[in-house]
Design a protein around this motif. Sequence first.
Motif, PDB file in Angstrom:
ATOM      1  N   UNK A 152     -29.384   8.681 -70.090  1.00  0.00           N
ATOM      2  CA  UNK A 152     -29.474   9.030 -71.515  1.00  0.00           C
ATOM      3  C   UNK A 152     -30.487   8.192 -72.285  1.00  0.00           C
ATOM      4  N   UNK A 153     -30.860   7.008 -71.781  1.00  0.00           N
ATOM      5  CA  UNK A 153     -31.825   6.183 -72.511  1.00  0.00           C
ATOM      6  C   UNK A 153     -33.243   6.713 -72.405  1.00  0.00           C
ATOM      7  N   UNK A 154     -33.508   7.647 -71.449  1.00  0.00           N
ATOM      8  CA  UNK A 154     -34.822   8.254 -71.332  1.00  0.00           C
ATOM      9  C   UNK A 154     -35.876   7.385 -70.687  1.00  0.00           C
ATOM     10  N   UNK A 155     -35.514   6.210 -70.195  1.00  0.00           N
ATOM     11  CA  UNK A 155     -36.499   5.338 -69.567  1.00  0.00           C
ATOM     12  C   UNK A 155     -36.906   5.885 -68.205  1.00  0.00           C
ATOM     13  N   UNK A 156     -38.162   5.683 -67.784  1.00  0.00           N
ATOM     14  CA  UNK A 156     -38.581   6.190 -66.474  1.00  0.00           C
ATOM     15  C   UNK A 156     -37.845   5.462 -65.348  1.00  0.00           C
ATOM     16  N   UNK A 157     -37.636   6.185 -64.259  1.00  0.00           N
ATOM     17  CA  UNK A 157     -36.910   5.645 -63.121  1.00  0.00           C
ATOM     18  C   UNK A 157     -37.869   5.032 -62.116  1.00  0.00           C
ATOM     19  N   UNK A 158     -37.424   3.961 -61.494  1.00  0.00           N
ATOM     20  CA  UNK A 158     -38.170   3.406 -60.366  1.00  0.00           C
ATOM     21  C   UNK A 158     -37.845   4.211 -59.111  1.00  0.00           C
ATOM     22  N   UNK A 159     -38.574   3.978 -58.065  1.00  0.00           N
ATOM     23  CA  UNK A 159     -38.355   4.714 -56.821  1.00  0.00           C
ATOM     24  C   UNK A 159     -36.962   4.419 -56.263  1.00  0.00           C
ATOM     25  N   UNK A 160     -36.258   5.488 -55.874  1.00  0.00           N
ATOM     26  CA  UNK A 160     -34.933   5.337 -55.308  1.00  0.00           C
ATOM     27  C   UNK A 160     -33.827   5.171 -56.317  1.00  0.00           C
ATOM     28  N   UNK A 161     -34.115   5.310 -57.613  1.00  0.00           N
ATOM     29  CA  UNK A 161     -33.099   5.152 -58.644  1.00  0.00           C
ATOM     30  C   UNK A 161     -32.657   6.512 -59.162  1.00  0.00           C
ATOM     31  N   UNK A 162     -31.567   6.519 -59.876  1.00  0.00           N
ATOM     32  CA  UNK A 162     -31.026   7.722 -60.477  1.00  0.00           C
ATOM     33  C   UNK A 162     -29.686   7.416 -61.106  1.00  0.00           C
ATOM     34  N   UNK A 163     -29.207   8.329 -61.947  1.00  0.00           N
ATOM     35  CA  UNK A 163     -27.961   8.105 -62.670  1.00  0.00           C
ATOM     36  C   UNK A 163     -26.820   8.979 -62.172  1.00  0.00           C
ATOM     37  N   UNK A 164     -27.111   9.897 -61.260  1.00  0.00           N
ATOM     38  CA  UNK A 164     -26.048  10.757 -60.735  1.00  0.00           C
ATOM     39  C   UNK A 164     -25.866  10.491 -59.252  1.00  0.00           C
ATOM     40  N   UNK A 165     -24.620  10.256 -58.829  1.00  0.00           N
ATOM     41  CA  UNK A 165     -23.383  10.067 -59.613  1.00  0.00           C
ATOM     42  C   UNK A 165     -23.265   8.625 -60.097  1.00  0.00           C
ATOM     43  N   UNK A 166     -22.342   8.397 -61.002  1.00  0.00           N
ATOM     44  CA  UNK A 166     -22.164   7.080 -61.593  1.00  0.00           C
ATOM     45  C   UNK A 166     -21.526   6.118 -60.594  1.00  0.00           C
ATOM     46  N   UNK A 167     -22.226   5.038 -60.297  1.00  0.00           N
ATOM     47  CA  UNK A 167     -21.674   4.045 -59.387  1.00  0.00           C
ATOM     48  C   UNK A 167     -20.523   3.273 -59.994  1.00  0.00           C
ATOM     49  N   UNK A 168     -20.594   2.973 -61.305  1.00  0.00           N
ATOM     50  CA  UNK A 168     -19.495   2.263 -61.966  1.00  0.00           C
ATOM     51  C   UNK A 168     -18.216   3.098 -61.945  1.00  0.00           C
ATOM     52  N   UNK A 169     -18.367   4.399 -62.154  1.00  0.00           N
ATOM     53  CA  UNK A 169     -17.187   5.271 -62.133  1.00  0.00           C
ATOM     54  C   UNK A 169     -16.574   5.315 -60.742  1.00  0.00           C
ATOM     55  N   UNK A 209     -15.028   7.436 -70.208  1.00  0.00           N
ATOM     56  CA  UNK A 209     -15.333   7.654 -71.621  1.00  0.00           C
ATOM     57  C   UNK A 209     -16.238   6.563 -72.167  1.00  0.00           C
ATOM     58  N   UNK A 210     -15.984   5.312 -71.765  1.00  0.00           N
ATOM     59  CA  UNK A 210     -16.823   4.223 -72.244  1.00  0.00           C
ATOM     60  C   UNK A 210     -18.269   4.350 -71.790  1.00  0.00           C
ATOM     61  N   UNK A 211     -18.474   4.772 -70.557  1.00  0.00           N
ATOM     62  CA  UNK A 211     -19.844   4.937 -70.054  1.00  0.00           C
ATOM     63  C   UNK A 211     -20.596   6.024 -70.812  1.00  0.00           C
ATOM     64  N   UNK A 212     -19.895   7.084 -71.189  1.00  0.00           N
ATOM     65  CA  UNK A 212     -20.540   8.176 -71.920  1.00  0.00           C
ATOM     66  C   UNK A 212     -20.792   7.784 -73.375  1.00  0.00           C
ATOM     67  N   UNK A 213     -19.779   7.179 -74.010  1.00  0.00           N
ATOM     68  CA  UNK A 213     -19.904   6.835 -75.432  1.00  0.00           C
ATOM     69  C   UNK A 213     -20.989   5.778 -75.653  1.00  0.00           C
ATOM     70  N   UNK A 214     -21.097   4.836 -74.760  1.00  0.00           N
ATOM     71  CA  UNK A 214     -22.104   3.789 -74.904  1.00  0.00           C
ATOM     72  C   UNK A 214     -23.478   4.222 -74.403  1.00  0.00           C
ATOM     73  N   UNK A 215     -23.609   5.458 -73.923  1.00  0.00           N
ATOM     74  CA  UNK A 215     -24.902   5.989 -73.536  1.00  0.00           C
ATOM     75  C   UNK A 215     -25.417   5.495 -72.207  1.00  0.00           C
ATOM     76  N   UNK A 216     -24.504   5.061 -71.322  1.00  0.00           N
ATOM     77  CA  UNK A 216     -24.934   4.597 -70.007  1.00  0.00           C
ATOM     78  C   UNK A 216     -25.033   5.735 -68.996  1.00  0.00           C
ATOM     79  N   UNK A 217     -24.288   6.813 -69.211  1.00  0.00           N
ATOM     80  CA  UNK A 217     -24.280   7.927 -68.266  1.00  0.00           C
ATOM     81  C   UNK A 217     -24.040   9.234 -69.011  1.00  0.00           C
ATOM     82  N   UNK A 218     -24.501  10.315 -68.381  1.00  0.00           N
ATOM     83  CA  UNK A 218     -24.159  11.646 -68.848  1.00  0.00           C
ATOM     84  C   UNK A 218     -22.734  11.984 -68.395  1.00  0.00           C
TER      85      UNK A 218
END
Length: 263
Positions: A152-169, A209-218
Amino acid sequence: MLPAPRAFLRILPLLLSLPLFAAVTWQVAGGGPLRALDERAGAAAARPDGHGPGDAAAEFAADLGHPPVAAAVLALAAVTAALLGRRWARTDRPVRGETPAGAAGGARETAHTSRARRAWRPWTPPLAAAAALAAVPVPVVPLKAWTARPGPDGLPLAAGEGFYPSGHTATAVVAYGAAALLLRPYARRIAARRALTACALLLNLAVGAGLVVRGYHWPLDVVGSWLLSGSLLWALRGALTGRPRGPARPRPRAAPAPAVPDR
């Protein structure tokens, strides 16, 4: 031949979660309409710059998904379960509600229970739970690299990175769910066992819910992790199903019917 109803119910969570996870992953990776809807909902719910009490609570809930925090909670539950299991395995007294040795067949049952105690290794369930938590990155890291979904922050990803699925979850689901599975057999009352399950569910809902509300994950990052890590937790539950249940109170046995007096 169809499986027995009980066996089918045991595998039903897996039959539901894995196809749903595949469908969600397909939408995320292929840029389907569900992904577009997800990003609109996530943008509407996110408050990354909020400083109110609710934002502080959401930040705290999101922090519960950090691997060091979740691993510490699981380690505490694992040590507690190992100590309780060791205490149960060493005692020679019958379990509450066990048939007395003087009753018919009681000696055999007591001997069988003593052998089960001696054969039981109280450190086996904690090791299985630790292995399940250590296995979380195995599916999560390659999926992040393959989907390469921006956050959600829109920053470019480095190689091998991504936000899906959430590792914290995924870490939170396995850690808190495994902690509940380790402690449930040593809870004396049904209400206590239900409370452990409810606490694990509420903690995971709060983390998501915290990850979504704080804008860390979709939102779909969280939902996908719930579906994926739920299968790991299902496998752990199956591995722990056959262990002894020490302090749990068994059902009382019906008293034998009185003999009919001779006439």
